[in-house]
Design a protein around this motif. Structure first.
Motif, PDB file in Angstrom:
ATOM      1  N   LYS A  21       0.792  -1.229   0.000  1.00  8.37           N
ATOM      2  CA  LYS A  21       0.000   0.000   0.000  1.00  8.37           C
ATOM      3  C   LYS A  21       0.826   1.283   0.000  1.00  8.37           C
ATOM      4  N   THR A  22       2.100   1.185   0.313  1.00  7.67           N
ATOM      5  CA  THR A  22       2.904   2.404   0.410  1.00  7.67           C
ATOM      6  C   THR A  22       3.967   2.518  -0.689  1.00  7.67           C
ATOM      7  N   ALA A  23       4.108   1.485  -1.514  1.00 10.77           N
ATOM      8  CA  ALA A  23       5.138   1.509  -2.561  1.00 10.77           C
ATOM      9  C   ALA A  23       4.921   2.674  -3.525  1.00 10.77           C
ATOM     10  N   ASP A  24       3.668   2.938  -3.881  1.00 13.97           N
ATOM     11  CA  ASP A  24       3.371   4.009  -4.833  1.00 13.97           C
ATOM     12  C   ASP A  24       3.682   5.379  -4.233  1.00 13.97           C
ATOM     13  N   LEU A  25       3.360   5.566  -2.956  1.00 15.08           N
ATOM     14  CA  LEU A  25       3.682   6.824  -2.268  1.00 15.08           C
ATOM     15  C   LEU A  25       5.194   7.044  -2.269  1.00 15.08           C
ATOM     16  N   LYS A  26       5.935   6.017  -1.939  1.00 16.41           N
ATOM     17  CA  LYS A  26       7.395   6.092  -1.908  1.00 16.41           C
ATOM     18  C   LYS A  26       7.942   6.481  -3.285  1.00 16.41           C
ATOM     19  N   PHE A  27       7.425   5.860  -4.330  1.00 20.83           N
ATOM     20  CA  PHE A  27       7.887   6.133  -5.685  1.00 20.83           C
ATOM     21  C   PHE A  27       7.589   7.578  -6.088  1.00 20.83           C
ATOM     22  N   GLN A  28       6.366   8.058  -5.770  1.00 21.48           N
ATOM     23  CA  GLN A  28       5.988   9.429  -6.138  1.00 21.48           C
ATOM     24  C   GLN A  28       6.860  10.469  -5.441  1.00 21.48           C
ATOM     25  N   ILE A  29       7.167  10.238  -4.162  1.00 23.01           N
ATOM     26  CA  ILE A  29       7.971  11.193  -3.406  1.00 23.01           C
ATOM     27  C   ILE A  29       9.417  11.196  -3.908  1.00 23.01           C
ATOM     28  N   GLU A  30       9.946  10.012  -4.210  1.00 28.18           N
ATOM     29  CA  GLU A  30      11.303   9.931  -4.748  1.00 28.18           C
ATOM     30  C   GLU A  30      11.388  10.631  -6.111  1.00 28.18           C
ATOM     31  N   SER A  31      10.372  10.432  -6.937  1.00 26.80           N
ATOM     32  CA  SER A  31      10.359  11.027  -8.281  1.00 26.80           C
ATOM     33  C   SER A  31      10.252  12.542  -8.229  1.00 26.80           C
ATOM     34  N   LEU A  32       9.567  13.058  -7.201  1.00 25.64           N
ATOM     35  CA  LEU A  32       9.338  14.501  -7.072  1.00 25.64           C
ATOM     36  C   LEU A  32      10.653  15.283  -6.987  1.00 25.64           C
ATOM     37  N   GLN A  33      11.663  14.670  -6.375  1.00 23.50           N
ATOM     38  CA  GLN A  33      12.958  15.353  -6.235  1.00 23.50           C
ATOM     39  C   GLN A  33      13.534  15.771  -7.587  1.00 23.50           C
ATOM     40  N   HIS A  34      13.247  14.979  -8.625  1.00 24.36           N
ATOM     41  CA  HIS A  34      13.887  15.169  -9.925  1.00 24.36           C
ATOM     42  C   HIS A  34      13.034  15.974 -10.903  1.00 24.36           C
ATOM     43  N   GLU A  35      11.847  16.415 -10.451  1.00 24.07           N
ATOM     44  CA  GLU A  35      10.994  17.205 -11.336  1.00 24.07           C
ATOM     45  C   GLU A  35      11.539  18.631 -11.460  1.00 24.07           C
ATOM     46  N   ASN A  36      11.309  19.236 -12.616  1.00 30.72           N
ATOM     47  CA  ASN A  36      11.810  20.588 -12.887  1.00 30.72           C
ATOM     48  C   ASN A  36      10.842  21.624 -12.312  1.00 30.72           C
ATOM     49  N   LEU A  37      10.841  21.721 -10.982  1.00 36.32           N
ATOM     50  CA  LEU A  37       9.956  22.643 -10.277  1.00 36.32           C
ATOM     51  C   LEU A  37      10.757  23.418  -9.246  1.00 36.32           C
ATOM     52  N   GLU A  38      10.254  24.606  -8.884  1.00 35.02           N
ATOM     53  CA  GLU A  38      10.851  25.372  -7.807  1.00 35.02           C
ATOM     54  C   GLU A  38      10.604  24.638  -6.471  1.00 35.02           C
ATOM     55  N   PRO A  39      11.489  24.841  -5.472  1.00 37.01           N
ATOM     56  CA  PRO A  39      11.350  24.129  -4.199  1.00 37.01           C
ATOM     57  C   PRO A  39       9.960  24.237  -3.557  1.00 37.01           C
ATOM     58  N   LEU A  40       9.360  25.461  -3.559  1.00 34.65           N
ATOM     59  CA  LEU A  40       8.048  25.612  -2.942  1.00 34.65           C
ATOM     60  C   LEU A  40       6.975  24.850  -3.718  1.00 34.65           C
ATOM     61  N   ASP A  41       7.085  24.816  -5.046  1.00 39.16           N
ATOM     62  CA  ASP A  41       6.140  24.053  -5.858  1.00 39.16           C
ATOM     63  C   ASP A  41       6.270  22.556  -5.565  1.00 39.16           C
TER      64      ASP A  41
END
Length: 209
Positions: free
Chosen positions: A63-83
């Motif tokens: 149940k938590t694998a998808d949450l873990k993957f989304q949070i890890e992926s977020l680090q590499h997105e081209n967004l400002e820190p607050l976004d």
């Protein structure tokens, strides 16, 4: 934390276990209860998972694998820190709200010393998510956007604690906010509550003007 190989029967058992653990508590649910509700032979449940403790560990991973993957992926997105932080809040609230059963088990049932192995699995997950959050916050600090005195480990409990207080007092908030259908209630969480939490976290992170 290792992944688990799943088939339809395993998924059925895990979904039933989540519901029963949430409704009756971990101690109040037996393997026999799970097998009966899932309409799967009790020996098969034991064969797949070995014990109720191991079943809970598998449920946490499932149940938590998808949450873990989304949070890890977020680090590499081209967004400002607050976004990134705002998106992190959205991810947390959406995943928790869609999986209320397992998060109720995780936060209200895993305090027992009898379940140290399952607690260790959950702790490993939280440490990984915290590391991802730290990367985002430290990036914002290095850019002069976020305060240097932020207590990073308290960000996640601020997000989740606000959600859980709201949800644990559901009848009260439904009445005072006129959320008299499940759809209105869920829409309020997705929009208004999420925005409120984002504003709260921003106030903690960003320098005052």
């Amino acid at each position: 934390m290792s992944q688990i190989e799943l088939n339809d029967k395993k998924i059925k058992i895990l979904e039933v276990a989540e519901k029963l653990f949430s409704d009756k508590g971990f101690e109040g649910t037996s393997i026999r209860d799970i097998s009966k509700e899932a309409k799967i032979n009790i020996a098969m449940v034991s064969y797949y998972f070995g014990s109720k403790e191991k079943l809970l560990e598998s449920l946490i991973i499932y149940k938590t694998a998808d949450l873990k993957f989304q949070i890890e992926s977020l680090q590499h997105e081209n967004l400002e820190p607050l976004d990134k932080v705002n998106k992190l809040v959205e991810i947390y609230i959406n995943r928790i709200n869609c999986n209320r059963g397992i998060f109720r088990v995780l936060h209200f049932e895993l305090s027992s010393k009898k379940r140290e192995d399952s607690q260790a699995v959950f702790t490993e997950l939280k440490k990984g998510n915290l590391k991802s959050l730290e990367t985002i916050i430290k990036d914002g600090q290095s850019k002069g956007i976020f305060r240097k005195d932020v207590i990073i480990p308290l960000i996640t409990p601020t997000i989740m604690g606000t959600y859980f207080h709201f949800h644990m007092n559901k009848p009260f908030f439904q009445e005072i906010l006129n959320l008299n259908t499940e759809s209105l209630y869920n829409d309020y969480i997705k929009n208004s509550l999420t925005k409120h939490i984002q504003q709260t976290i921003k106030a903690l992170l960003v320098y005052e003007n």
